[in-house]
Design a protein around this motif. Structure first.
Motif, PDB file in Angstrom:
ATOM      1  N   ALA A 176       0.816  -1.209   0.000  1.00 20.66           N
ATOM      2  CA  ALA A 176       0.000   0.000   0.000  1.00 20.66           C
ATOM      3  C   ALA A 176       0.851   1.260   0.000  1.00 20.66           C
ATOM      4  O   ALA A 176       0.431   2.302  -0.512  1.00 20.66           O
ATOM      5  CB  ALA A 176      -0.936  -0.016   1.219  1.00 20.66           C
ATOM      6  N   ALA A 177       2.064   1.184   0.551  1.00 19.30           N
ATOM      7  CA  ALA A 177       2.946   2.358   0.581  1.00 19.30           C
ATOM      8  C   ALA A 177       3.291   2.808  -0.832  1.00 19.30           C
ATOM      9  O   ALA A 177       3.463   4.011  -1.083  1.00 19.30           O
ATOM     10  CB  ALA A 177       4.223   2.032   1.362  1.00 19.30           C
ATOM     11  N   LYS A 192       0.301   4.783  -2.211  1.00 17.46           N
ATOM     12  CA  LYS A 192       0.264   6.123  -1.628  1.00 17.46           C
ATOM     13  C   LYS A 192       1.311   7.022  -2.276  1.00 17.46           C
ATOM     14  O   LYS A 192       1.003   8.154  -2.692  1.00 17.46           O
ATOM     15  CB  LYS A 192       0.505   6.040  -0.112  1.00 17.46           C
ATOM     16  N   TYR A 193       2.546   6.528  -2.389  1.00 14.77           N
ATOM     17  CA  TYR A 193       3.612   7.338  -2.982  1.00 14.77           C
ATOM     18  C   TYR A 193       3.280   7.708  -4.422  1.00 14.77           C
ATOM     19  O   TYR A 193       3.397   8.877  -4.821  1.00 14.77           O
ATOM     20  CB  TYR A 193       4.941   6.586  -2.930  1.00 14.77           C
ATOM     21  N   GLU A 226      -0.072  10.069  -4.737  1.00 11.85           N
ATOM     22  CA  GLU A 226       0.072  11.381  -4.109  1.00 11.85           C
ATOM     23  C   GLU A 226       1.150  12.209  -4.798  1.00 11.85           C
ATOM     24  O   GLU A 226       1.054  13.436  -4.848  1.00 11.85           O
ATOM     25  CB  GLU A 226       0.371  11.220  -2.620  1.00 11.85           C
ATOM     26  N   GLU A 244      -6.053  12.382  -0.984  1.00 14.18           N
ATOM     27  CA  GLU A 244      -5.179  11.628  -0.082  1.00 14.18           C
ATOM     28  C   GLU A 244      -5.338  10.136  -0.359  1.00 14.18           C
ATOM     29  O   GLU A 244      -6.396   9.681  -0.791  1.00 14.18           O
ATOM     30  CB  GLU A 244      -5.567  11.920   1.379  1.00 14.18           C
ATOM     31  N   VAL A 245      -4.248   9.412  -0.107  1.00 17.40           N
ATOM     32  CA  VAL A 245      -4.313   7.948  -0.114  1.00 17.40           C
ATOM     33  C   VAL A 245      -3.987   7.475   1.298  1.00 17.40           C
ATOM     34  O   VAL A 245      -2.883   7.720   1.802  1.00 17.40           O
ATOM     35  CB  VAL A 245      -3.335   7.325  -1.119  1.00 17.40           C
ATOM     36  N   GLN A 246      -4.931   6.827   1.939  1.00 20.59           N
ATOM     37  CA  GLN A 246      -4.745   6.342   3.307  1.00 20.59           C
ATOM     38  C   GLN A 246      -4.346   4.876   3.273  1.00 20.59           C
ATOM     39  O   GLN A 246      -4.995   4.055   2.635  1.00 20.59           O
ATOM     40  CB  GLN A 246      -6.027   6.503   4.119  1.00 20.59           C
ATOM     41  N   VAL A 247      -3.260   4.557   3.974  1.00 20.81           N
ATOM     42  CA  VAL A 247      -2.811   3.171   4.091  1.00 20.81           C
ATOM     43  C   VAL A 247      -3.535   2.538   5.277  1.00 20.81           C
ATOM     44  O   VAL A 247      -3.334   2.930   6.432  1.00 20.81           O
ATOM     45  CB  VAL A 247      -1.290   3.103   4.293  1.00 20.81           C
ATOM     46  N   VAL A 273      -5.943   0.068   0.759  1.00 18.82           N
ATOM     47  CA  VAL A 273      -5.837   1.525   0.741  1.00 18.82           C
ATOM     48  C   VAL A 273      -7.212   2.134   0.577  1.00 18.82           C
ATOM     49  O   VAL A 273      -8.122   1.517   0.013  1.00 18.82           O
ATOM     50  CB  VAL A 273      -4.931   2.028  -0.408  1.00 18.82           C
ATOM     51  N   ILE A 333      -8.668   5.566  -1.113  1.00 18.86           N
ATOM     52  CA  ILE A 333      -8.362   6.731  -1.943  1.00 18.86           C
ATOM     53  C   ILE A 333      -9.436   7.768  -1.708  1.00 18.86           C
ATOM     54  O   ILE A 333     -10.624   7.518  -1.969  1.00 18.86           O
ATOM     55  CB  ILE A 333      -8.269   6.355  -3.436  1.00 18.86           C
ATOM     56  N   SER A 372       8.233   2.723  -4.168  1.00 17.86           N
ATOM     57  CA  SER A 372       8.506   3.812  -3.220  1.00 17.86           C
ATOM     58  C   SER A 372       9.795   3.582  -2.418  1.00 17.86           C
ATOM     59  O   SER A 372      10.592   4.507  -2.232  1.00 17.86           O
ATOM     60  CB  SER A 372       7.324   3.993  -2.272  1.00 17.86           C
TER      61      SER A 372
END
Length: 524
Positions: free
Chosen positions: A123-124, A127-128, A131, A150-153, A159, A161, A184
């Motif tokens: 998920a990281a 997000k990277y 975003e 935002e992307v929340q892990v 995730v 979104i 990432s």
């Protein structure tokens, strides 16, 4: 009479080009590199060789909006969701998804996926990736992802979104250029410059070698999570010259060649062992017009005169051999929000164009610069030359600046174009929203400097409108505004011409112009 004169000029130009091109194709010797035939399998490897008119732009998936680059990237990078050959959404790095509320989407990620360097996909990385493009306004794809707040892990494989409003086409956004997942951990440890030199994705193929403006070589990824890659090695060769590209196909130097000139289609059809594949595209050729105060094209009468001076149908008939449809919009049929009144129509009227120039204070003519790529699109050079002649007929002297794609793209990305530049855009989202990615005042700054607050407001409202009927009308209204203001002068929707080695491979073109090589099969 003027239309006849322009059509005759187009025909003479085409015949001259065709004559030279055919002679060159027939007599051009193989290049040194082509002596190793695409059909050669002495090593036991299954090798596929594809010839394009241009090289990729970059491995920065967020800082280009080039379809031919994405056509290569789809083999290296995976999306959360992907489109199949029928343009239907399918799971990819996300195995499932659901909308939790108007602005929150939950995605469950595939487990056990590795990047080409061995790092696990988590998920990281989502997000990277998302975003980065959603927050950096300098990136060319920013306008298509700024809707992501935002992307929340939630955990390593979940995730959320979060968007800045309802997003009726979020899944379409996540299945296209700009949504390939980046590593990432690798980028944070090594830096983005190192990633650009040694890019890694999660796709079925990984980079072996890239010689800019020559060739890019991919090899199969034995750790790919999906079906086993079909090819051991895939070579994308950059061959800008149409004649050389066709010659390489006819002599066995490549398996597949894109952007085949209409004048060479019969030669390929009649040659033993080669065949032609044709299909429609979502791509529209256009002139982008600078409206910066103080420039000659800031005057709406000058922009209208340019539009009226161009006989689009003559270009389609004589340069493209009928392989296109004139248009005054980029939203072609098959895309949500299309306005039929603007498609298949042209406003060719050279006498009125002269009148408009006189009213604008240019009764004795004016001088502008038109920049155009050469070799990137089918007959782009010839199209630009004919536009130069047509504008000259009404008193507009055009300084034609023809450039190879890499140089053109560098100038384009730097927003350093002059009054006019010619470019063709596809629509990988199959939605009107993407057709306005360069029209909002924020994105247009430094490029066209188009500033229409009414249009900005309309596009913002349409982007988050979940009422399909209202949203369609909003985009149709927006198209009418752009057609009237002319920050872009749309020319024609393009078709696609491919040539391939019919003895060796099976190939069918896709509407989105992508080249996922595992859809190209080796004949047994």
């Amino acid at each position: 009479m003027k239309r006849f004169a322009m059509a005759s000029l187009a025909l003479m130009l085409l015949l001259g080009v065709a004559g030279c091109g055919s002679q060159q194709s027939a007599n051009t010797p193989q290049t040194e590199n082509s002596t190793s035939k695409s059909t050669q399998t002495d090593s036991g490897k299954k090798v596929l060789t594809i010839a394009s008119g241009n090289d990729i732009v970059s491995f920065d998936i967020h800082n280009h909006n080039n379809t031919s680059t994405e056509a290569v990237h789809v083999n290296m990078f995976d999306y959360l969701v992907k489109k199949d050959k029928n343009q239907q959404l399918q799971p990819d790095l996300a195995t499932s998804w659901k909308q939790l509320d108007d602005t929150t989407w939950e995605f469950k990620l595939r487990e056990g996926v590795k990047f080409h360097n061995g790092d696990p996909f988590t998920a990281a990385d989502v997000k990277y990736t998302l975003e980065r493009v959603a927050k950096d306004q300098t990136l060319l794809e920013y306008g298509n992802y700024k809707q992501i707040k935002e992307v929340q892990v939630i955990d390593d494989h979940t995730v959320h979104i979060i968007t800045d409003g309802p997003q009726p086409v979020l899944l379409n956004r996540l299945s296209r250029l700009g949504s390939g997942m980046l590593p990432s951990k690798y980028i944070q440890e090594k830096g983005f410059d190192e990633y650009l030199k040694n890019p890694v994705g999660t796709g079925p193929y990984k980079l072996k070698e890239w010689k800019r403006d020559d060739r890019l070589i991919l090899v199969k990824n034995d750790d790919y999570f999906g079906d086993k890659p079909k090819w051991d090695e895939v070579v994308f060769r950059s061959i800008p010259e149409d004649a050389t590209r066709v010659s390489e196909l006819l002599t066995g130097g490549v398996d597949l060649a894109v952007n085949i000139p209409p004048t060479d289609l019969d030669r390929i059809k009649n040659n033993e062992g080669t065949a032609v594949a044709q299909g429609p595209t979502q791509r529209v050729m256009q002139l982008t017009v600078r409206m910066t105060p103080g420039t000659k094209t800031a005057d709406p009468k000058v922009r209208e005169a340019i539009d009226l001076a161009i006989d689009k149908q003559a270009i389609v008939d004589n340069i493209l051999a009928g392989g296109g449809t004139v248009t005054r919009t980029r939203v072609t049929p098959g895309n949500f929000g299309a306005d039929p009144s603007l498609y298949g129509t042209s406003l060719y009227d050279p006498e009125k164009a002269k009148q408009l120039l006189a009213e604008a204070g240019y009764a004795n003519g004016l001088e502008i610069t038109l920049s155009s790529p050469s070799g990137r699109y089918l007959k782009d050079k010839e199209t630009a030359e004919l536009i130069q002649a047509m504008l000259g007929e009404v008193g507009i002297k055009v300084n034609l600046d023809l450039q190879e794609w890499s140089k053109f793209n560098e100038q384009y990305r730097g927003k350093k174009m002059n009054e006019l530049f010619m470019i063709a855009y596809g629509n990988s989202m199959f939605d009107a929203s993407l057709a306005f990615d360069r029209a909002s005042s924020a994105i247009a700054k430094g490029e066209t400097d188009y500033n229409n607050p009414e249009l900005d407001k309309l596009l913002e409202e349409a982007e988050t409108n979940l009422n399909e009927q209202e949203r369609e009308k909003q985009y149709q209204q927006a198209q009418q505004m752009v057609a009237n203001d002319r920050p872009f002068i749309y020319l024609f929707q393009m078709g696609a011409n491919y040539g391939y080695n019919s003895n060796r491979i099976q190939f069918e073109p896709r509407l989105d112009e992508m080249l996922p090589v595992d859809e190209i099969t080796l004949k047994q």
